[in-house]
Design a protein around this motif. Structure first.
Motif, PDB file in Angstrom:
ATOM      1  N   ILE A  38       0.916  -1.230  -0.118  1.00  0.00           N
ATOM      2  CA  ILE A  38      -0.075  -0.077   0.068  1.00  0.00           C
ATOM      3  C   ILE A  38       0.853   1.220   0.014  1.00  0.00           C
ATOM      4  CG2 ILE A  38      -2.007  -1.115   1.317  1.00  0.00           C
ATOM      5  CD1 ILE A  38      -0.970   0.184   3.870  1.00  0.00           C
ATOM      6  N   ALA A  39       2.066   1.255  -0.401  1.00  0.00           N
ATOM      7  CA  ALA A  39       3.004   2.184  -0.284  1.00  0.00           C
ATOM      8  C   ALA A  39       3.587   2.538  -1.498  1.00  0.00           C
ATOM      9  CB  ALA A  39       4.229   1.985   0.747  1.00  0.00           C
ATOM     10  N   ARG A  40       3.933   3.719  -1.840  1.00  0.00           N
ATOM     11  CA  ARG A  40       4.666   4.325  -2.982  1.00  0.00           C
ATOM     12  C   ARG A  40       5.978   4.406  -2.586  1.00  0.00           C
ATOM     13  NH1 ARG A  40       6.285   9.415  -5.272  1.00  0.00           N
ATOM     14  NH2 ARG A  40       6.372   9.237  -7.560  1.00  0.00           N
ATOM     15  N   VAL A  41       6.888   3.316  -3.253  1.00  0.00           N
ATOM     16  CA  VAL A  41       8.337   3.248  -2.804  1.00  0.00           C
ATOM     17  C   VAL A  41       9.338   3.516  -3.727  1.00  0.00           C
ATOM     18  CG1 VAL A  41      10.121   1.519  -1.971  1.00  0.00           C
ATOM     19  CG2 VAL A  41       7.656   1.061  -1.472  1.00  0.00           C
ATOM     20  N   LEU A  42      10.401   4.664  -3.431  1.00  0.00           N
ATOM     21  CA  LEU A  42      11.168   5.234  -4.286  1.00  0.00           C
ATOM     22  C   LEU A  42      12.556   4.315  -4.026  1.00  0.00           C
ATOM     23  CD1 LEU A  42       9.167   7.546  -3.414  1.00  0.00           C
ATOM     24  CD2 LEU A  42      10.906   9.130  -3.967  1.00  0.00           C
ATOM     25  N   ARG A  43      13.412   4.963  -4.957  1.00  0.00           N
ATOM     26  CA  ARG A  43      14.840   4.402  -5.097  1.00  0.00           C
ATOM     27  C   ARG A  43      14.803   2.754  -4.997  1.00  0.00           C
ATOM     28  NH1 ARG A  43      18.943   8.223  -1.611  1.00  0.00           N
ATOM     29  NH2 ARG A  43      17.978  10.103  -2.390  1.00  0.00           N
ATOM     30  N   ILE A  44      14.207   2.009  -6.097  1.00  0.00           N
ATOM     31  CA  ILE A  44      14.178   0.648  -6.340  1.00  0.00           C
ATOM     32  C   ILE A  44      15.030   0.235  -7.319  1.00  0.00           C
ATOM     33  CG2 ILE A  44      12.668  -1.240  -6.913  1.00  0.00           C
ATOM     34  CD1 ILE A  44      10.373   0.150  -5.755  1.00  0.00           C
ATOM     35  N   LEU A  45      16.167  -0.463  -7.269  1.00  0.00           N
ATOM     36  CA  LEU A  45      16.978  -0.696  -8.318  1.00  0.00           C
ATOM     37  C   LEU A  45      16.616  -2.036  -9.122  1.00  0.00           C
ATOM     38  CD1 LEU A  45      19.977  -0.466  -9.427  1.00  0.00           C
ATOM     39  CD2 LEU A  45      20.566  -2.174  -7.945  1.00  0.00           C
ATOM     40  N   VAL A  46      16.523  -1.819 -10.371  1.00  0.00           N
ATOM     41  CA  VAL A  46      16.134  -2.817 -11.368  1.00  0.00           C
ATOM     42  C   VAL A  46      17.530  -3.560 -11.684  1.00  0.00           C
ATOM     43  CG1 VAL A  46      14.961  -3.794 -13.409  1.00  0.00           C
ATOM     44  CG2 VAL A  46      14.201  -1.804 -12.009  1.00  0.00           C
ATOM     45  N   ASP A  47      17.549  -4.926 -11.622  1.00  0.00           N
ATOM     46  CA  ASP A  47      18.927  -5.601 -11.472  1.00  0.00           C
ATOM     47  C   ASP A  47      18.698  -6.937 -12.077  1.00  0.00           C
ATOM     48  OD1 ASP A  47      21.693  -6.473 -11.669  1.00  0.00           O
ATOM     49  OD2 ASP A  47      21.560  -6.711  -9.350  1.00  0.00           O
ATOM     50  N   GLY A  48      18.978  -7.337 -13.244  1.00  0.00           N
ATOM     51  CA  GLY A  48      18.795  -8.614 -13.749  1.00  0.00           C
ATOM     52  C   GLY A  48      19.857  -9.473 -13.501  1.00  0.00           C
ATOM     53  N   GLY A  49      20.694  -9.162 -12.750  1.00  0.00           N
ATOM     54  CA  GLY A  49      21.852 -10.119 -12.483  1.00  0.00           C
ATOM     55  C   GLY A  49      21.809 -11.146 -11.225  1.00  0.00           C
ATOM     56  N   ASN A  50      20.603 -11.079 -10.722  1.00  0.00           N
ATOM     57  CA  ASN A  50      20.395 -12.221  -9.560  1.00  0.00           C
ATOM     58  C   ASN A  50      18.898 -12.669  -9.657  1.00  0.00           C
ATOM     59  OD1 ASN A  50      20.628 -13.584  -7.042  1.00  0.00           O
ATOM     60  ND2 ASN A  50      22.155 -12.213  -6.523  1.00  0.00           N
ATOM     61  N   SER A  51      18.827 -13.899  -8.934  1.00  0.00           N
ATOM     62  CA  SER A  51      17.325 -14.375  -9.074  1.00  0.00           C
ATOM     63  C   SER A  51      16.571 -14.369  -7.777  1.00  0.00           C
ATOM     64  CB  SER A  51      17.625 -16.017  -9.155  1.00  0.00           C
ATOM     65  OG  SER A  51      18.514 -16.451  -8.399  1.00  0.00           O
ATOM     66  N   VAL A  52      16.935 -13.212  -7.038  1.00  0.00           N
ATOM     67  CA  VAL A  52      16.215 -12.951  -5.741  1.00  0.00           C
ATOM     68  C   VAL A  52      15.735 -11.583  -5.818  1.00  0.00           C
ATOM     69  CG1 VAL A  52      16.389 -13.124  -3.054  1.00  0.00           C
ATOM     70  CG2 VAL A  52      17.519 -14.670  -4.586  1.00  0.00           C
ATOM     71  N   ASN A  53      14.524 -11.158  -5.554  1.00  0.00           N
ATOM     72  CA  ASN A  53      14.073  -9.933  -5.232  1.00  0.00           C
ATOM     73  C   ASN A  53      14.418  -9.537  -3.743  1.00  0.00           C
ATOM     74  OD1 ASN A  53      12.746  -9.383  -7.833  1.00  0.00           O
ATOM     75  ND2 ASN A  53      11.012 -10.576  -7.246  1.00  0.00           N
ATOM     76  N   LEU A  54      14.654  -8.216  -3.509  1.00  0.00           N
ATOM     77  CA  LEU A  54      15.005  -7.931  -2.030  1.00  0.00           C
ATOM     78  C   LEU A  54      14.284  -6.765  -1.582  1.00  0.00           C
ATOM     79  CD1 LEU A  54      18.910  -8.658  -2.120  1.00  0.00           C
ATOM     80  CD2 LEU A  54      17.500  -9.939  -1.115  1.00  0.00           C
TER      81      LEU A  54
END
Length: 269
Positions: free
Chosen positions: A151-167
């Motif tokens: 329910i939150a607008r989250v800033l500063r999210i890195l898009v990185d295709g180099g790994n298989s785990v969302n953090l």
């Protein structure tokens, strides 16, 4: 030139089937002009390739031919040298990465979940100069975006295709009032580039929403200081069939209404 030249013989068609308006000076016969004689053209091209008839070429043609050879020689010089060694070394294995056969099977099952699109229905996604407005031609910035998580607008999210785990960071969950009791206590080991390790607190499933596209993602929860509030990796990229471009500083997503574009926040990056 003796046997070097192999001339095409005159056609055996009767004169009644030949074009009487065309005269071949080569065959001394009607039917076609010397300019239309493809066999002669091929033979002359073959002889030129073998180095014959150079003295009959106009000086301009000889110069062009020499320039072309110089260009081909320069292109050959730019080719990389053939490899001498082959490196197949890799550090660690499935234990240090926290991956086992059951985890691999689970990942395969999740990849077969139904998606709103079939590959054959996906629109074509391209990037061009119009996506570079306001972006320097030369940069090495990562791709940082803003999106809704939960329910939150989250800033500063890195898009990185180099790994298989969302953090996602634990502090973010605290800000959006998600109790730690919702975290599935399943710690995994994350391995950095230099071999250092970091354990996650567990996993949590959260809805994500951006530009009309929603998905339900599994995040590993980290309790540490970070430059980013969350990191979206291959699971999110593949689930919504997104195509990120760090160079163009945007992510393009196919939807039922066409291609949606998420602009990166280069200053934050």
């Amino acid at each position: 030139m003796g046997d070097i030249v192999k001339w095409q013989k005159k056609t055996d068609n009767p004169n009644s089937r030949k074009d009487t308006t065309r005269w071949s000076e080569f065959h001394i016969d009607i039917g076609h002009t010397i300019e239309e004689f493809l066999g002669l053209r091929r033979q002359v091209a073959y002889l030129l390739k073998k180095g014959y008839l150079k003295d009959l070429m106009p000086s301009k043609s000889r110069e062009d031919n020499g320039a072309r050879k110089d260009q081909e020689r320069q292109q050959r010089d730019l080719l990389p040298a053939p490899p001498i060694y082959e490196v197949k070394f890799i550090n660690g294995g499935y234990k240090i990465c926290g991956l086992n056969s059951s985890a691999a099977k689970k990942n395969a099952r999740e990849s077969k979940m139904k998606s709103p699109f079939k590959p054959k229905n996906l629109p074509r996604i391209t990037f061009d100069d119009t996506n570079m407005q306001g972006i320097p031609d030369l940069h090495h910035d990562g791709l940082v975006i803003t999106m809704q998580i939960g329910i939150a607008r989250v800033l500063r999210i890195l898009v990185d295709g180099g790994n298989s785990v969302n953090l996602i960071m634990l502090d973010v969950l605290k800000v959006i009032k998600i109790d730690e009791i919702q975290i599935i206590k399943k710690s995994n080991v994350l391995v950095g580039f230099s071999g250092e390790t970091k354990n996650t607190l567990g996993e949590i499933y959260l809805p994500t929403y951006v530009e009309g596209v929603s998905s339900y993602e599994r995040f590993g929860v980290l309790d540490c200081l970070s430059s980013y509030n969350a990191i979206l990796r291959r699971p999110w990229i593949h689930n919504i069939r997104a195509i990120p471009s760090t160079y163009h500083q945007c992510v393009k997503i196919p939807t039922e209404w066409g291609i949606e574009t998420i602009k990166g926040e280069q200053k934050s990056a």
